[in-house]
Structure formats: C-alpha cells, structure tokens
Design an enzyme around this catalytic site. Structure first.
Site, mmCIF file in Angstrom:
data_model
loop_
_atom_site.group_PDB
_atom_site.id
_atom_site.type_symbol
_atom_site.label_atom_id
_atom_site.label_comp_id
_atom_site.label_asym_id
_atom_site.label_seq_id
_atom_site.Cartn_x
_atom_site.Cartn_y
_atom_site.Cartn_z
ATOM 1 N N HIS A 103 33.830 45.184 37.342
ATOM 2 C CA HIS A 103 33.617 44.976 38.779
ATOM 3 C C HIS A 103 34.423 45.951 39.631
ATOM 4 O O HIS A 103 34.160 46.095 40.819
ATOM 5 C CB HIS A 103 33.994 43.541 39.157
ATOM 6 C CG HIS A 103 33.023 42.533 38.621
ATOM 7 N ND1 HIS A 103 32.115 41.868 39.408
ATOM 8 C CD2 HIS A 103 32.790 42.091 37.353
ATOM 9 C CE1 HIS A 103 31.376 41.065 38.666
ATOM 10 N NE2 HIS A 103 31.767 41.174 37.408
ATOM 11 N N ASP A 154 37.365 50.801 46.164
ATOM 12 C CA ASP A 154 36.773 49.489 45.875
ATOM 13 C C ASP A 154 35.632 49.660 44.896
ATOM 14 O O ASP A 154 34.872 50.637 44.990
ATOM 15 C CB ASP A 154 36.229 48.876 47.183
ATOM 16 C CG ASP A 154 36.385 47.366 47.207
ATOM 17 O OD1 ASP A 154 36.359 46.750 46.122
ATOM 18 O OD2 ASP A 154 36.525 46.802 48.306
HETATM 19 O O1 F6P Z 1 36.370 41.371 42.080
HETATM 20 C C1 F6P Z 1 37.475 41.866 41.410
HETATM 21 C C2 F6P Z 1 38.444 40.762 41.064
HETATM 22 O O2 F6P Z 1 39.564 41.264 40.435
HETATM 23 C C3 F6P Z 1 37.885 39.693 40.175
HETATM 24 O O3 F6P Z 1 37.940 39.980 38.808
HETATM 25 C C4 F6P Z 1 38.752 38.573 40.587
HETATM 26 O O4 F6P Z 1 38.285 37.327 40.225
HETATM 27 C C5 F6P Z 1 38.853 38.746 42.085
HETATM 28 O O5 F6P Z 1 38.924 40.121 42.233
HETATM 29 C C6 F6P Z 1 39.987 37.992 42.754
HETATM 30 O O6 F6P Z 1 41.211 38.250 42.113
HETATM 31 P P1 F6P Z 1 42.039 37.119 41.384
HETATM 32 O O7 F6P Z 1 41.134 36.486 40.373
HETATM 33 O O8 F6P Z 1 43.197 37.839 40.784
HETATM 34 O O9 F6P Z 1 42.433 36.155 42.456
#
Ligand code: F6P
Length: 471
Positions: free
Chosen positions: A157, A365
């Site tokens: 992602h 991003d």
């Molecule tokens: O979209 C990228 C990402 O790192 C996801 O893998 C993740 O769930 C999200 O951002 C939010 O980050 P976190 O899970 O560390 O809160």
C-alpha cells in the site's frame, strides 16, 4: 469461487465506527471484503505482557475475523520498530528518520513466523490468500516453509522506493527474497513497479519479462501495478446525503461567505502537514486578499503516537499552526482550524463537498485515498479543486488536479491561489475527467484486477500492459 483470505496487520472490524484515521488499507480492504466475504486475519490491536494465545475467531456479516494479540516485545520490535521506524520512513524516502536495529528485524521475522503458524490451521485447500502491506512481507515465505501450497498474493500500500534509497536497508536482500515467495506482487503505481524491477535486474541479477514475469532467487512470480480505488458511488452518495445533516450545516454556517480549504490526513510526517501550513501562511502573506476570506480546516487524527518521530512532528506542527494563527487571526476569523479528532467517512464526505479546495500534499504517499474521496464527494454543478502533490501515487491517475511540489512552499501558495479563484467552467472540466476515471477504477475494480491476476495463468491486465524490462 475460492474463499478469499486477507492477511493484514491492521484489521478493521466492520461494526467499529470509522474515524478517518485508519489509513487507506483498512478502508479499501473493508470495501473489498464487504463485496466478497471471506476470512480476515491479523492483529487484534491488543498488546499483552504474555505470549499470545490462539486467534480470536468470530463472524461479522460476510466476514470471519481471526485476530491475534501481540506481546509487548513483539509490539516494540515488529510494529513500532521494524515496521514503523525502519520500513515506513525508508519507503517514504525519509532516510533521516530511519532507525536500523537488528532486534527490530529479528522481531519482524518472529511475528511473521508467528502469524503464519496461527493462520495455517485456519486455511482450506483452495483458499486464495492475499497479504497486505509492509508489515507482512515475509508471510508467504513463512507459510511456504510450513507447507502452504495455496496461491498467495501481496499488495504493497505504500511506495516502493527507488534503488538508491532501498539499498540503504541492511536487510534489503532478505526482504526481496521473501517477496519473491509470492505468486503475484502488486504495487500502487508504475513508478513503484519500475523501482522493484530495477532491484531485480540490477541488484538481484534476476530477469524481468514483458508480461510482468519476474525470475529471481530461484523463484518465478509476477508483478504489476494495481492502483487502489475507492467506493466511488458510495462516497458520492454519502456526500449528497450529508447536505441535510447537522454537522454539514454547522460547518457551512460557521464559514459564512468564506471559502474553505480542507485537508484530512493521519498525523504522519509523510503527509507534509508542516509544509502545507507554511504554504497557507505564504498564501496569506503573498495574497493578502485572502485574509478574512479563506479558512483552512486541517483534520489530522493522531496516529502511532508512541513512536518518537511522530511526537516530534506533532510538536513542530502545533507550533507552525500557532504561529500562523497568532500572526493573522482576527477576533472573528481564524485562518487555520486544526483538529486531531476523527470523523466518520460520511461526515468527511460532506465536509469535502463544502471544501472549495482539497489539499492533498504529502511529501510521499503510496496512493492517498483522500484525494480520490475529495473528488467523489464534489457537487457536479459546482465542484471544488484538488491541489495534489506530485509525490502521491494518486498523481499518476488524477492528472487534472493542480499538481504541486510539496517542498516548494511558494509554489504551493500560488497553487492554492489559483485553485481558490478558478472559474466554474474550468473546475467542471477538471472534475468531470477525474470523477469519470474514479467511477471506472473503483475499489471493486481494483480487487477484481488483483484477484483475477492472482488466480489466472498470467498476471493479468496490469502486468500485461507493462513495457519490457528496465535496462
Ligand atoms: O495505508 C498504510 C498503512 O500503513 C496501513 O498499513 C495501516 O493500517 C495504516 O497505514 C494506518 O497505520 P497504523 O495501522 O500503523 O495505525
């Protein structure tokens, strides 16, 4: 149809209220799972001193969830450490913030091994397994070692960095070797895919072929670009319906005749929030006609608040916002409204519709679904203007946005000025081209494209249209 098994670190249980701070993965995977159902395996979000027991398995709607806790040590080394202090900053080109520590990598491998061992007994013979994001790159390798024969795909992602940046990772070889255990690897953009191919050819001595086939580390897999989409029709409907809600009206009334610029981001250093606020300051300085006429609403729900780099960044952002408001505010006008609370996606869709300008200016991003949601939420008769960083993955698709370099503060201020004063005809032309694209390339199309490619003989649409290997 085979059962879909999704594996991701963060799991969004459908019944939970969504707040805008989840990140793109949860939003997109949730939309895909709602359509097709299946098993969703991942971290429960809970941390305990003791070693985790068996997964908590329960059904909700069409989805069966299997959630595993993390021990304190795993949380520190795997999640806070290797995932969020090593891979996250490095993959977002922030070598200055990247921490390399061997215990982090050991913890990362250990949790991937743990997740694989907990998932294995839940698998059925013809499952299709889809692993998501940088936390879980070694999953397929671990599952294969334990005897798993099912098809396994991986989708990243976040960006895949250029070769020079990636080579700074001490474990780069192990990471790519592990990635090559998948049957299909998907990236957000053509640029990410190109960077991966460069590694395979120039560093791993492997082969890349025109149909997306990759040979490296004694394995053959396929790779392609599969830009993630949103549930475009739903967001458009949320936004239209929001116009009757109390929060929509309160925001509208609070603005009076003033124009709104809106940004919604997880509070993360990759999002370029400090530079964005400096650009608002520059706008008010270079174009004083906007004073008392424009309000910037920045919604930034807190994220990873126990990772030190996030604490530093938050303090710096607080101080920039304080400076801008302190310099320019009047007793009845505040240039920046800065909130760290979250809102539901329905409410946000309404707020986006009110925004004359959408600010999506990350330093880097993977995709940025806010850019897409902002477009989907607009009123077709009177759409707003998207100001978009060229370093967001979405820039490959949303080419009718006003594109900016988020490091160029004066350039961003000029872009805000252009967006605020763009004639209706021009706004409509740009918006309709982007909205049309988003309707065709929504989250269901993304899921179909990836899973078709994973289950087909060839890597499908996206991989097929790749040019021949990078030389
Ligand atoms: O979209 C990228 C990402 O790192 C996801 O893998 C993740 O769930 C999200 O951002 C939010 O980050 P976190 O899970 O560390 O809160």
């Amino acid at each position: 149809m085979s059962r879909l098994v999704v594996v991701s670190n963060r799991v969004a249980v459908i019944k939970r209220v969504r707040t805008g701070g989840e990140g793109g993965l949860a939003v997109a995977v949730m939309a895909a799972m709602r359509e097709r159902g299946g098993l969703w395996f991942g971290w429960s979000g809970q941390v305990f001193e003791r070693e985790p027991g068996p997964p908590d398995v329960f059904d909700h709607g069409p989805v069966t969830y299997a959630l595993v806790d993390l021990s304190q040590q795993d949380y520190e080394q795997y999640y806070k450490g290797y995932a969020n202090r090593t891979l996250w900053p490095l993959f977002h080109y922030r070598l200055d913030l990247t921490e390399f520590a061997r215990p982090y990598f050991i913890g990362y491998q250990r949790v991937n091994q743990l997740f694989a061992s907990k998932l294995l007994p839940l698998l059925e013979a013809d499952d299709v397994i889809w692993v998501h994001d940088y936390h879980l790159i070694p999953m397929a390798d671990q599952l294969r070692t334990a005897g798993c024969r099912q098809r396994i795909g991986f989708f990243l992602h976040i960006p895949w960095p250029s070769l020079d940046i990636f080579l700074a990772l001490p474990n780069h070889r192990e990471i790519v070797r592990a990635l090559c255990a998948y049957d299909l690897v998907g990236f957000q953009t053509e640029a990410d895919l190109r960077h991966f191919f460069e590694y395979i050819e120039l560093e791993a001595g492997g082969g890349v072929y025109g149909d997306g086939r990759v040979e490296a580390f004694g394995r053959t897999l396929r790779a392609g670009a599969f830009p993630i989409g949103i549930d475009t029709a739903d967001v458009a409907e949320f936004a239209e319906n929001a116009t009757g809600t109390a929060q929509y009206k309160r925001l509208e009334e609070s603005l009076g005749e003033r124009a709104l610029m809106i940004g919604v981001d997880r509070l993360d250093y990759s999002k370029g929030l400090i530079q964005r606020m400096e650009a608002v300051e520059q706008l008010l300085q270079s174009y004083p006609g906007n004073r008392d006429k424009v309000i910037t609403l920045q919604i930034a729900p807190r994220s990873r608040s126990d990772v030190p780099e996030y604490v530093d960044m938050r303090e710096r952002l607080d101080s920039v916002v304080g400076r801008v408001n302190g310099t320019y505010a009047d007793f009845d006008w505040m240039p920046i409204r800065y909130l760290t609370k979250g809102f539901t996606r329905r409410t946000l869709a309404g707020f986006f519709r009110i925004g004359r300008v959408g600010l999506v200016t990350p330093l880097r991003d993977g995709m940025n679904l806010v850019a897409k949601e902002y477009i989907a939420a607009q009123d077709p008769k009177d759409p707003g203007v998207l100001v978009l960083s060229r370093f967001a993955g979405a820039a490959e698709e949303l080419t009718e946005a006003i594109m900016v370099n988020p490091y160029d503060i004066e350039g961003m201020a000029d872009a805000m000025q252009t967006a605020l004063h763009m004639p209706l005809k021009e706004r409509r032309r740009r918006w309709s081209a982007m909205f049309h694209w988003l309707r065709q390339h929504d989250v269901a199309a993304w899921q179909r494209a990836f899973l078709d490619a994973l289950t087909a003989e060839s890597a499908g649409r996206s991989a097929k249209r790749r040019p021949v290997a990078v030389k």
